[in-house]
Design a protein around this motif. Structure first.
Motif, PDB file in Angstrom:
ATOM      1  N   TYR A   1      19.320  12.484  21.220  1.00 53.51           N
ATOM      2  CA  TYR A   1      17.697  12.867  21.461  1.00 53.51           C
ATOM      3  C   TYR A   1      17.650  12.969  19.990  1.00 53.51           C
ATOM      4  O   TYR A   1      17.971  13.707  19.066  1.00 53.51           O
ATOM      5  N   GLN A   2      16.366  12.196  19.739  1.00 52.72           N
ATOM      6  CA  GLN A   2      15.853  12.413  18.118  1.00 52.72           C
ATOM      7  C   GLN A   2      14.472  12.967  18.442  1.00 52.72           C
ATOM      8  O   GLN A   2      13.450  12.098  19.160  1.00 52.72           O
ATOM      9  N   PRO A   3      14.080  14.075  17.814  1.00 49.28           N
ATOM     10  CA  PRO A   3      12.592  14.469  17.746  1.00 49.28           C
ATOM     11  C   PRO A   3      11.717  13.458  17.194  1.00 49.28           C
ATOM     12  O   PRO A   3      12.006  12.674  16.419  1.00 49.28           O
ATOM     13  N   VAL A   4      10.385  13.575  17.670  1.00 50.74           N
ATOM     14  CA  VAL A   4       9.429  12.565  17.688  1.00 50.74           C
ATOM     15  C   VAL A   4       8.317  13.296  16.903  1.00 50.74           C
ATOM     16  O   VAL A   4       7.962  14.380  17.352  1.00 50.74           O
ATOM     17  N   TYR A   5       7.763  12.533  15.929  1.00 45.54           N
ATOM     18  CA  TYR A   5       6.693  13.413  15.122  1.00 45.54           C
ATOM     19  C   TYR A   5       5.441  12.599  15.138  1.00 45.54           C
ATOM     20  O   TYR A   5       5.439  11.410  15.599  1.00 45.54           O
ATOM     21  N   PRO A   6       4.420  13.253  14.648  1.00 45.47           N
ATOM     22  CA  PRO A   6       3.226  12.729  14.850  1.00 45.47           C
ATOM     23  C   PRO A   6       3.264  11.499  13.823  1.00 45.47           C
ATOM     24  O   PRO A   6       3.764  11.397  12.987  1.00 45.47           O
ATOM     25  N   GLU A   7       2.348  10.279  14.289  1.00 45.58           N
ATOM     26  CA  GLU A   7       2.478   9.140  13.722  1.00 45.58           C
ATOM     27  C   GLU A   7       2.489   8.985  12.375  1.00 45.58           C
ATOM     28  O   GLU A   7       3.203   8.358  11.632  1.00 45.58           O
ATOM     29  N   GLN A   8       1.543   9.816  11.572  1.00 44.43           N
ATOM     30  CA  GLN A   8       1.526   9.812  10.231  1.00 44.43           C
ATOM     31  C   GLN A   8       2.639  10.252   9.388  1.00 44.43           C
ATOM     32  O   GLN A   8       3.177   9.455   8.303  1.00 44.43           O
TER      33      GLN A   8
ATOM     34  N   ASP B   1       4.444  22.235   8.809  1.00 45.10           N
ATOM     35  CA  ASP B   1       3.734  22.865  10.017  1.00 45.10           C
ATOM     36  C   ASP B   1       3.823  21.924  11.122  1.00 45.10           C
ATOM     37  O   ASP B   1       4.246  21.968  12.192  1.00 45.10           O
ATOM     38  N   GLN B   2       3.455  20.669  10.848  1.00 40.29           N
ATOM     39  CA  GLN B   2       3.492  19.680  11.700  1.00 40.29           C
ATOM     40  C   GLN B   2       5.064  19.362  12.144  1.00 40.29           C
ATOM     41  O   GLN B   2       5.224  18.944  13.444  1.00 40.29           O
ATOM     42  N   ILE B   3       5.927  19.335  11.238  1.00 40.29           N
ATOM     43  CA  ILE B   3       7.279  18.883  11.703  1.00 40.29           C
ATOM     44  C   ILE B   3       7.729  19.920  12.641  1.00 40.29           C
ATOM     45  O   ILE B   3       8.268  19.847  13.834  1.00 40.29           O
ATOM     46  N   VAL B   4       7.336  21.463  12.294  1.00 39.16           N
ATOM     47  CA  VAL B   4       8.039  22.612  12.915  1.00 39.16           C
ATOM     48  C   VAL B   4       7.203  22.616  14.253  1.00 39.16           C
ATOM     49  O   VAL B   4       7.779  22.544  15.215  1.00 39.16           O
ATOM     50  N   THR B   5       6.010  22.507  14.368  1.00 39.02           N
ATOM     51  CA  THR B   5       5.432  22.112  15.637  1.00 39.02           C
ATOM     52  C   THR B   5       5.784  21.218  16.587  1.00 39.02           C
ATOM     53  O   THR B   5       6.082  21.491  17.687  1.00 39.02           O
TER      54      THR B   5
END
Lengths: 678, 76
Positions: free
Chosen positions: A172-179, A242-246
């Motif tokens: 599994y690879q975490p997915v991040y916001p598009e930006q 923040d975005q990464i952790v969230t």
């Protein structure tokens, strides 16, 4: 080196060390991480004809390298080249544990996830679907109960599979916001060629985006690209992080929601009920005191008989040794130095120290295993906060009851250097096992006469009183330091209060006897043996008809009297610098003038001897106070030098403690004399 | 519009949702790593006998925070 090196990682309080012990048994050793003050245990076990070396990494909540522990754990998984990583997760709070799991999966797919504490989860009515979890994460998931050894066979099988199978697997690879995904994708081609094989370039790109400079220590070649990234992300680093952790937590939440089922109605939460009592406004502090007094009372009364038995045994051996020396026609001085000096001080230290330590350390470890120690920190944090220091200092202080050197090492759990130094410098204000015998003996001789039971209680009360005074002075000096030399703002305090756990008696005994009792005893013996020889020499070399000890004591006498002691007592404390436990033997040896330590056959003989030397309750009290407050022993000072990286802090500790001891003893001696109490 | 509430104002036994974390630097990282990201449910469990710190139930585990940290967490 084993055939396979395996990393063991997980959140704190997940039973990671229990699993480590269950897998490696006694086949382990603890050492420092090179260049870091983080202890790492390594152990070995055999499976399927392979020797597996297991590296127990520090327990962390995250791998984002904001503390030394996290950096050590992350660096080992990334750059230490383990064949696989075992992750331990707590079934009762899987969601938070998955945060770490997802971070590790981003680094490596060679992972076996253990879902531990299933028994605890069952009791709470929590069920984890491990098959579904394995399917979601793309790595093997093994349900285990480490404390009972359940699931370990399967864990070993899966581990060998993961560690020896070649070829990359898709985890599994975490997915991040598009930006963020886009920025990482742009960065990957620029850095991919510069990375060693096996390192995920996307993961490195993400660390660069969130401004984690610690990766440069292992990948200095990235510095120019990193500088460009930092220029373009200036001012947004916090937001990116923040975005990464969230994002990771959101995904951990979603996965946990899909695999964990909780009971519709909350069952009775015993942990809360116990905490309602142990940390209540009304009972929190009295219970803590009662527990402390109980531990001391058990130690005092339980150690009495075995101490005497050991002493009898050792002195009968001494008689044999003496006969042997006579038979061999050895000169008198050789017999004196070896038997009356070295052997007798060894015998003394072992018979006086071993029984109380063999009772105290298991009891302390029991409280630790139950999960009570964090509650002590929780209860006392208010006080430490007012002193301007860290709540975890309560834990290092508690450790000091066993051994101050251990307490100084334990100060590593405090991140802020300022607060760690305060904890180290003040640790000596709680009496260690080497000092308890003195406190206990004098308390029972001068303050606890009468019926055995009642006398024991009075003596225990006296010792508790001294301990409370030590804690008060710890807080006072901590406050003074944080207002003067070590000024600063208190750092953030976050303390987990883990569920209470059923203690594992076998493990407690093994751990407390091997890791603590024998460790401290070995140290004491190594110090006491040569010191015994030296002191015998001092007592037997005469100048002008008097022994060196008498000369030295005479010099110290006027000053000593002013603080309610006498020259011999102060000299015994000074000569006892190598180890506090030899203070009483030295004192007796010099009082007797016989040139050898006394054969202590009974406490009443000791009382008679001391009273004959002019001891009053004031002498006893001030000797106890001086013991409580004076300079740390040589081992503690050496450890402090190593931990603080210089001589400055150990020297300051000597000045502060000894100054306090002299001041307190002087005030009490003068006060008592002024009021005509003695 | 409700006035901004902070975690320190949450009464024992009550729950709330994290709206934002005001802390900076290392403290911020720590709080986030414990799972205090926006949207997380937090329950105030108990005060220490001295009044501070306070224990909160965060994602299944009980974590004690001093008022100085809890005050940096805004809740809904």
């Amino acid at each position: 080196m084993g055939d396979l090196v395996i990393a063991l990682a997980g959140n704190p309080n997940t039973g990671k060390s229990t699993l480590f012990n269950a897998l490696t048994g006694l086949n382990q050793h603890t050492g420092n991480w090179p260049g870091k003050t983080v202890a790492i245990a390594r152990g070995r076990f055999e499976h399927a004809g392979l020797t597996i070396e297991l590296v127990d990494l520090p327990g962390t909540y995250s791998l984002l390298a904001s503390s030394v522990e996290e950096q050590v754990a992350r660096d080992f998984i990334c750059f230490g080249g383990p064949a696989a990583t075992i992750l331990v997760a707590d079934a009762t709070c899987l969601e938070r544990n998955l945060n770490l799991v997802l971070q590790v999966l981003e680094i490596t797919p060679r992972v076996v996830l253990c879902v531990n504490l299933l028994d605890e989860a069952e009791r709470k009515g929590i069920a984890v679907d491990t098959t579904k979890l394995a399917a979601k994460l793309g790595v093997p998931v093994v349900p285990i109960v480490a404390r009972e050894g359940r699931g370990l066979a399967e864990l070993k099988e899966r581990l060998i599979e993961v560690a020896t199978k070649s070829g990359e697997k898709a985890a599994y690879q975490p997915v991040y916001p598009e930006q963020i995904e886009r920025a990482a994708k742009e960065l990957v081609p620029q850095i991919a060629d510069m990375l060693p094989a096996g390192l995920n370039p996307t993961w490195i790109a993400l660390r660069m985006l969130e401004g984690d400079e610690s990766i440069l220590t292992h990948l200095p070649q990235l510095a120019p690209v990193f500088a460009e990234v930092q220029a373009s992300t200036r001012g947004q680093v916090d937001a990116l992080r923040d975005q990464i952790v969230t994002a990771i937590y959101r995904q951990a939440e979603a996965i946990a929601a899909a695999v964990v089922s909780r009971p519709a109605r909350q069952r009775t939460d015993w942990d809360r009920k116990i905490d309602d009592l142990l940390t209540s406004k009304l009972f929190g502090y009295p219970l803590m005191l009662a527990l402390l007094a109980g531990v001391f009372w058990l130690t005092i009364s339980g150690a009495n008989y075995p101490s005497q038995a050991l002493a009898a045994l050792f002195f009968s051996i001494e008689d044999r040794l003496t006969q042997l020396f006579l038979l061999a026609g050895a000169p008198e001085w050789l017999h004196g130095f070896v038997v009356l000096g070295v052997y007798r001080s060894l015998a003394w230290v072992v018979s006086v120290m071993l029984p109380p330590m063999a009772i105290f350390f298991p009891l302390f470890t029991l409280l630790e295993d139950l999960g009570y120690l964090p509650r002590i920190a929780f209860n006392l944090d208010g006080l430490f906060q007012r002193a301007g220091t860290h709540g975890k200092q309560a834990l290092t202080m508690a450790m000091g009851f066993g051994c101050n050197a251990a307490g100084v090492v334990a100060a590593r759990i405090i991140d802020s250097p300022r607060e760690r130094l305060i904890a180290m410098v003040t640790n000596n204000f709680v009496p260690c096992n080497g000092r308890f015998p003195l406190l206990i003996t004098l308390a029972s001789l001068f303050f606890g006469q009468g019926a055995l039971m009642a006398g024991g209680l009075v003596a225990a009360g006296m010792v508790v009183g001294l301990v409370l005074l030590g804690i008060t002075i710890t807080l006072l000096i901590s406050w003074l330091l944080s207002k003067t030399l070590l000024r600063g703002v208190p750092s953030a305090f976050m303390l987990e209060l883990p569920p209470y756990r059923k203690p594992q008696i076998g493990r407690i005994i093994v751990r407390s006897l091997f890791d603590r009792t024998l460790f401290v005893l070995k140290r004491a013996v190594m110090v006491a043996a040569p010191a015994g020889g030296v002191i015998w020499l001092l007592a037997n070399l005469t100048v002008g008809g008097q022994s060196l000890i008498t000369h030295l004591a005479g010099r110290l006498d006027p000053f000593s009297r002013a603080i309610g002691l006498d020259g011999y007592i102060l000299l015994a404390f000074i000569l006892g610098l190598p180890a506090n436990e030899i203070v009483i033997p030295i004192l007796l040896m010099s009082y007797l003038g016989a040139g050898a330590m006394l054969e202590l056959d009974s406490l009443s003989a000791l009382h008679t001897l001391l009273v004959g030397r002019g001891w009053t309750w004031l002498t006893a009290l001030n000797t106890m106070l001086f013991s409580l407050l004076h300079f740390p022993c040589a081992t503690t000072l050496l450890v402090m030098r190593k931990e603080s990286g210089g001589l400055r802090w150990p020297l300051l500790a000597v000045v502060i403690t000894t100054g306090t001891a002299i001041l307190v003893c002087w005030v009490i001696a003068q006060g008592a004399r002024l009021l005509g109490l003695v | 519009m409700l006035e901004a509430q902070r975690l320190t104002q949450l009464a024992i036994g009550h729950k709330a949702t994290v709206r934002s974390v005001e802390a900076q630097g290392l403290t911020r990282r720590r709080l986030l790593d414990l799972g205090l990201v926006p949207g997380t449910t937090v329950e105030a469990v108990r005060h220490s006998p001295a009044g501070d710190p306070t224990a909160f139930l965060i994602r299944g585990s009980v974590i004690a925070l001093r008022a100085s940290e809890a005050n940096l967490i805004h809740i809904l």
